[in-house]
Design a protein around this motif. Structure first.
Motif, mmCIF file in Angstrom:
data_model
loop_
_atom_site.group_PDB
_atom_site.id
_atom_site.type_symbol
_atom_site.label_atom_id
_atom_site.label_comp_id
_atom_site.label_asym_id
_atom_site.label_seq_id
_atom_site.Cartn_x
_atom_site.Cartn_y
_atom_site.Cartn_z
ATOM 1 N N SER A 122 -12.767 4.464 1.136
ATOM 2 C CA SER A 122 -12.888 5.060 -0.210
ATOM 3 C C SER A 122 -12.375 4.093 -1.280
ATOM 4 O O SER A 122 -12.953 3.993 -2.367
ATOM 5 C CB SER A 122 -12.185 6.419 -0.268
ATOM 6 O OG SER A 122 -10.864 6.282 -0.664
ATOM 7 N N HIS A 123 -11.318 3.310 -0.948
ATOM 8 C CA HIS A 123 -10.838 2.310 -1.927
ATOM 9 C C HIS A 123 -11.900 1.236 -2.148
ATOM 10 O O HIS A 123 -12.186 0.831 -3.277
ATOM 11 C CB HIS A 123 -9.529 1.677 -1.429
ATOM 12 C CG HIS A 123 -8.333 2.562 -1.554
ATOM 13 N ND1 HIS A 123 -7.958 3.138 -2.770
ATOM 14 C CD2 HIS A 123 -7.422 2.996 -0.637
ATOM 15 C CE1 HIS A 123 -6.855 3.865 -2.579
ATOM 16 N NE2 HIS A 123 -6.521 3.812 -1.295
ATOM 17 N N ALA A 178 -2.643 0.434 -3.043
ATOM 18 C CA ALA A 178 -3.506 0.030 -1.922
ATOM 19 C C ALA A 178 -4.615 -0.905 -2.413
ATOM 20 O O ALA A 178 -4.937 -1.904 -1.778
ATOM 21 C CB ALA A 178 -4.098 1.269 -1.255
ATOM 22 N N ARG A 179 -5.152 -0.578 -3.613
ATOM 23 C CA ARG A 179 -6.240 -1.422 -4.113
ATOM 24 C C ARG A 179 -5.706 -2.777 -4.578
ATOM 25 O O ARG A 179 -6.365 -3.797 -4.425
ATOM 26 C CB ARG A 179 -6.989 -0.695 -5.238
ATOM 27 C CG ARG A 179 -7.829 0.460 -4.699
ATOM 28 C CD ARG A 179 -8.832 0.966 -5.706
ATOM 29 N NE ARG A 179 -8.207 1.714 -6.791
ATOM 30 C CZ ARG A 179 -8.009 3.024 -6.771
ATOM 31 N NH1 ARG A 179 -8.346 3.721 -5.695
ATOM 32 N NH2 ARG A 179 -7.464 3.662 -7.804
ATOM 33 N N THR A 223 -3.575 -3.964 5.665
ATOM 34 C CA THR A 223 -3.020 -2.977 4.713
ATOM 35 C C THR A 223 -2.414 -1.766 5.409
ATOM 36 O O THR A 223 -1.697 -0.991 4.779
ATOM 37 C CB THR A 223 -4.133 -2.477 3.760
ATOM 38 O OG1 THR A 223 -5.170 -1.902 4.558
ATOM 39 C CG2 THR A 223 -4.660 -3.610 2.912
ATOM 40 N N ASN A 252 -9.347 5.953 4.174
ATOM 41 C CA ASN A 252 -8.729 5.497 2.918
ATOM 42 C C ASN A 252 -9.293 4.148 2.495
ATOM 43 O O ASN A 252 -9.638 3.955 1.324
ATOM 44 C CB ASN A 252 -7.209 5.377 3.091
ATOM 45 C CG ASN A 252 -6.514 6.684 2.831
ATOM 46 O OD1 ASN A 252 -7.107 7.585 2.228
ATOM 47 N ND2 ASN A 252 -5.276 6.821 3.291
ATOM 48 N N LEU A 253 -9.365 3.241 3.466
ATOM 49 C CA LEU A 253 -9.850 1.904 3.132
ATOM 50 C C LEU A 253 -11.291 1.990 2.628
ATOM 51 O O LEU A 253 -11.633 1.406 1.588
ATOM 52 C CB LEU A 253 -9.763 0.974 4.347
ATOM 53 C CG LEU A 253 -10.247 -0.463 4.123
ATOM 54 C CD1 LEU A 253 -9.519 -1.130 2.952
ATOM 55 C CD2 LEU A 253 -10.072 -1.283 5.396
ATOM 56 N N GLU A 285 -3.422 0.454 -8.653
ATOM 57 C CA GLU A 285 -3.067 1.390 -7.578
ATOM 58 C C GLU A 285 -2.658 0.554 -6.371
ATOM 59 O O GLU A 285 -3.384 -0.378 -5.985
ATOM 60 C CB GLU A 285 -4.284 2.279 -7.280
ATOM 61 C CG GLU A 285 -3.999 3.491 -6.437
ATOM 62 C CD GLU A 285 -3.900 3.155 -4.952
ATOM 63 O OE1 GLU A 285 -4.462 2.111 -4.546
ATOM 64 O OE2 GLU A 285 -3.215 3.883 -4.220
ATOM 65 N N LEU A 308 -3.988 0.758 6.181
ATOM 66 C CA LEU A 308 -4.664 1.963 5.684
ATOM 67 C C LEU A 308 -5.526 2.585 6.795
ATOM 68 O O LEU A 308 -5.971 1.888 7.700
ATOM 69 C CB LEU A 308 -5.575 1.596 4.497
ATOM 70 C CG LEU A 308 -4.866 1.121 3.223
ATOM 71 C CD1 LEU A 308 -5.857 0.460 2.269
ATOM 72 C CD2 LEU A 308 -4.155 2.284 2.525
ATOM 73 N N ALA A 354 0.847 -1.204 0.000
ATOM 74 C CA ALA A 354 0.000 0.000 0.000
ATOM 75 C C ALA A 354 0.880 1.251 0.000
ATOM 76 O O ALA A 354 0.465 2.323 -0.425
ATOM 77 C CB ALA A 354 -0.920 -0.018 1.216
ATOM 78 N N LYS A 380 -14.660 2.524 -4.381
ATOM 79 C CA LYS A 380 -14.296 2.562 -5.811
ATOM 80 C C LYS A 380 -14.359 1.170 -6.430
ATOM 81 O O LYS A 380 -14.842 0.985 -7.541
ATOM 82 C CB LYS A 380 -12.882 3.133 -5.969
ATOM 83 C CG LYS A 380 -12.843 4.648 -5.879
ATOM 84 C CD LYS A 380 -11.456 5.214 -6.217
ATOM 85 C CE LYS A 380 -11.453 6.718 -5.994
ATOM 86 N NZ LYS A 380 -10.282 7.173 -5.179
ATOM 87 N N LEU A 381 -13.875 0.180 -5.675
ATOM 88 C CA LEU A 381 -13.864 -1.195 -6.203
ATOM 89 C C LEU A 381 -15.291 -1.719 -6.332
ATOM 90 O O LEU A 381 -15.644 -2.423 -7.277
ATOM 91 C CB LEU A 381 -13.029 -2.096 -5.289
ATOM 92 C CG LEU A 381 -11.527 -1.794 -5.269
ATOM 93 C CD1 LEU A 381 -10.825 -2.563 -4.149
ATOM 94 C CD2 LEU A 381 -10.861 -2.114 -6.613
#
Lengths: 113, 113
Positions: free
Chosen positions: B51-52, B19-20, B42, B48-49, B17, B44, A9, B55-56
């Motif tokens: 928002s990732h 983190a993803r 992670t 952050n986690l 990316e 994170l 990450a 998105k996924l």
């Protein structure tokens, strides 16, 4: 010690960007490669490849040499020592991540709440 | 047929990316994992986690399930079929790239102008 996932990450995004990862990995396989070869290999436009090479050069990861072969200008790129270490470590982080992912799979029964 | 380098330069940036990539790779190793586990893994932040994961989820790569365990809210994430295929293909592209980089190294004498 960070987990491989934490490591990933926090990966160096400059190297991890797909086109630059392709360029650095190609350069890791040879002592130097010229611009046209890198362009054919990556399928990048001249402009894109130039801007990626510039970013890598600014970070000290690659060296760019411009010369003439006969009357034809020729640009060659090669990894610096720092660059070679960086790309090796990058792939090692990716490898650790994958190996650890398989370990998680075996831990799974404990994870399901 | 695109070279693996062309393939890599065109990689799915949403998955690539760091983190993803870490999240998707962790999820590829288990049928589901809960938010806290992914956060520890992670490193994170919660924000952050979240928002990732959002998105996924928006891209249909993961499914999110919110439930209660006793009185405690629990969020679980798991790969969709599309997500599982995507992360497998992503790693395969990375593998092809690396293998090809080694091939280039052996071609090297022809490359040097």
């Amino acid at each position: 010690m960070p987990t491989p996932f934490e490591e990933l990450a926090a990966l160096d995004k400059l190297i991890h960007e797909p086109a630059r990862l392709a360029i650095m990995t190609a350069l890791s396989a040879c002592s130097a490669a010229d611009f046209t070869f890198l362009q054919q290999l990556t399928g990048l436009t001249k402009g894109n490849l130039s801007s990626h090479l510039q970013k890598l050069e600014e970070r000290g990861l690659i060296a760019i040499e411009k010369r003439f072969i006969g009357k034809t200008p020729n640009t060659q790129a090669s990894l610096t020592e720092q660059g070679r270490t960086a790309i090796e470590q990058h792939w090692q982080s990716l490898d650790r991540l994958r190996k650890n992912a398989q370990l998680i799979g075996r831990l799974e029964p404990q994870i399901e709440l």
